[in-house]
Design an enzyme around this catalytic site. Sequence first.
Site, PDB file in Angstrom:
ATOM      1  N   ASP A 148       9.265   2.905   1.956  1.00 32.17           N
ATOM      2  CA  ASP A 148       8.073   3.645   2.361  1.00 32.17           C
ATOM      3  C   ASP A 148       7.877   3.380   3.853  1.00 32.17           C
ATOM      4  OD1 ASP A 148       5.516   4.393   3.039  1.00 32.17           O
ATOM      5  OD2 ASP A 148       4.603   3.727   1.164  1.00 32.17           O
ATOM      6  N   LYS A 154       2.287  10.753   7.772  1.00 28.36           N
ATOM      7  CA  LYS A 154       1.413  10.397   8.892  1.00 28.36           C
ATOM      8  C   LYS A 154       1.844  10.959  10.246  1.00 28.36           C
ATOM      9  CE  LYS A 154      -0.624   6.225   6.858  1.00 28.36           C
ATOM     10  NZ  LYS A 154      -2.030   6.552   6.653  1.00 28.36           N
ATOM     11  N   PHE A 167       0.875  -1.177   0.000  1.00 26.99           N
ATOM     12  CA  PHE A 167       0.000   0.000   0.000  1.00 26.99           C
ATOM     13  C   PHE A 167       0.907   1.220   0.000  1.00 26.99           C
ATOM     14  CE2 PHE A 167      -2.723   3.387   1.090  1.00 26.99           C
ATOM     15  CZ  PHE A 167      -4.006   3.011   0.718  1.00 26.99           C
TER      16      PHE A 167
HETATM   17  C1  LIG Z   1       2.679   2.612   3.789  1.00 23.40           C
HETATM   18  C2  LIG Z   1       1.878   3.753   3.264  1.00 23.40           C
HETATM   19  N1  LIG Z   1       2.402   4.532   2.299  1.00 23.40           N
HETATM   20  C3  LIG Z   1       1.739   5.595   1.802  1.00 23.40           C
HETATM   21  C4  LIG Z   1       0.478   5.900   2.256  1.00 23.40           C
HETATM   22  C5  LIG Z   1      -0.237   7.085   1.688  1.00 23.40           C
HETATM   23  O1  LIG Z   1      -0.246   8.120   2.603  1.00 23.40           O
HETATM   24  P1  LIG Z   1      -1.304   9.308   2.496  1.00 23.40           P
HETATM   25  O2  LIG Z   1      -2.643   8.734   2.815  1.00 23.40           O
HETATM   26  O3  LIG Z   1      -0.824  10.310   3.505  1.00 23.40           O
HETATM   27  O4  LIG Z   1      -1.235   9.831   1.125  1.00 23.40           O
HETATM   28  C6  LIG Z   1      -0.111   5.125   3.240  1.00 23.40           C
HETATM   29  C7  LIG Z   1      -1.456   5.450   3.724  1.00 23.40           C
HETATM   30  O5  LIG Z   1      -2.086   4.733   4.468  1.00 23.40           O
HETATM   31  C8  LIG Z   1       0.596   4.021   3.755  1.00 23.40           C
HETATM   32  O6  LIG Z   1       0.091   3.233   4.706  1.00 23.40           O
END
Ligand SMILES: Cc1ncc(COP(=O)(O)O)c(C=O)c1O
Length: 452
Positions: free
Chosen positions: A230, A259, A144
């Site tokens: 990530d 986050k 994700f």
């Molecule tokens: C691992 C990961 N990367 C990227 C994102 C995307 O982040 P955002 O919702 O702030 O765009 C998320 C969102 O849940 C995530 O869990």
Amino acid sequence: MLSGTVTAAAVDYRNHVNPQWVRLLDVLAMNEKYVRCEGVELYTADDRRILDFLSGYCVHNAGHNHPRIVAALKHELDASGPAMLQSHVPEAAGVLAERLCRLAGGGLSKVFFCSSGSEGVEAAIKFARARTRRTGLLYAQGAFHGLTCGALSLMGDPFWSDGFGPMLPGTCQVPFGDLNALERAAATRTYAALFLEPIQGEAGIRLPEPGYLAGAQEICRRYGTLFVLDEVQTGMFRTGPFLAAHRFGIRPDMVILAKALSGGLVPSGAVLMRDGIYDAVYSSLKRAIVHTSTYSENGLAVRASLATLDVLEEEALGDRAAAAGDYLRGRLRHALSDYEMVKEVRGAGLLNGIEFRAPRQLKLRLPFEAFQAIHPGLFGQVLVMRLFRDHNILTQICGNNFMVLKAAPPLEASEQQLDAFVSAVTAVVELMHSAGAFWTEALGLARRVVNI
Ligand SMILES: Cc1ncc(COP(=O)(O)O)c(C=O)c1O
């Protein structure tokens, strides 16, 4: 709404923002009105006290509305300084960047700021292409990375992308944990970067096999593919150390944070990288703003992020997360070991999952299968609903693995709060294994959800 009357503002939301979201919360009996949120606790208009074991999907590492972060924001607003002038050097962003690079280590020395995880992923895609002059992108099954088009192109589950295509060309999915598959792909020397969550969050809190991340990094180096982590969920001390990368002794070329970065109060994201990557993008005066975003480096996000780091470091919340996670998993494993539908309790620090499995006993298998046939996500939603309604615990199942329930409270969660979670989960799991009422209600819910 469950509590109180439906306000005009709630009607506005339903009419003008997202009516389906409101309907979903209603069906799950989770449409509460929150009046105050503090630390791990959420207080509702009808006097419920709910424990947050979701943390807004790993946003609230420092707890809800931490007074020091709130004070830092008030101070910034009161100062009437330049906000979004877009014509000056926002020095506080420099201070934050230096601190993030110091905490991350591993040769990461430059930071691009943005306002969300997805925006960070988008930047990393562009920067990796600029650095390598390649266009292909590798990502892991179950990943994700966010829901903007570039990030979405790095996610294999069609649920998220159906109807939004075409996605970016030249992407390739590899199984998480399979170094041979990765090497076969990387050896084509067409991929700019491999994007990985060091511990996959929405895939079901999947921890890498020993040696996988180091091996992946080695393969990337060998074939000139950038190794991008990530850490949007795993970073900011969620698993104990500042980055989950530090658990595995790896040195990524880029790291994406978001986050929890700004304490859950202001949108914020950051991409940390090596000099060479940055230089490939901002390579001349002419290209000084070739990649930017209006609210990147904004004063409120930067101040909130600095205050968040103060809180996380001075309250030693990384150490706390590590110890609390060990305690929580130990207690959960002990309490749930005799239940056949509990497959595994796993995690790192306070990023944890409880994986369920289909039952073997006929009396459980029949309702479980009927339920799965209606919608595979509903079994988990019943767990979530029961925990919320009957035990005042807020959590969720994983977005790409509906059989895994999350246990990710703010890092300050006390032993008493962790114990309350264990008792609640145990009570719901016991009910699931013993009472027909659990399944009757579950099937009723399933029908309601399918019919709306
Ligand atoms: C691992 C990961 N990367 C990227 C994102 C995307 O982040 P955002 O919702 O702030 O765009 C998320 C969102 O849940 C995530 O869990």
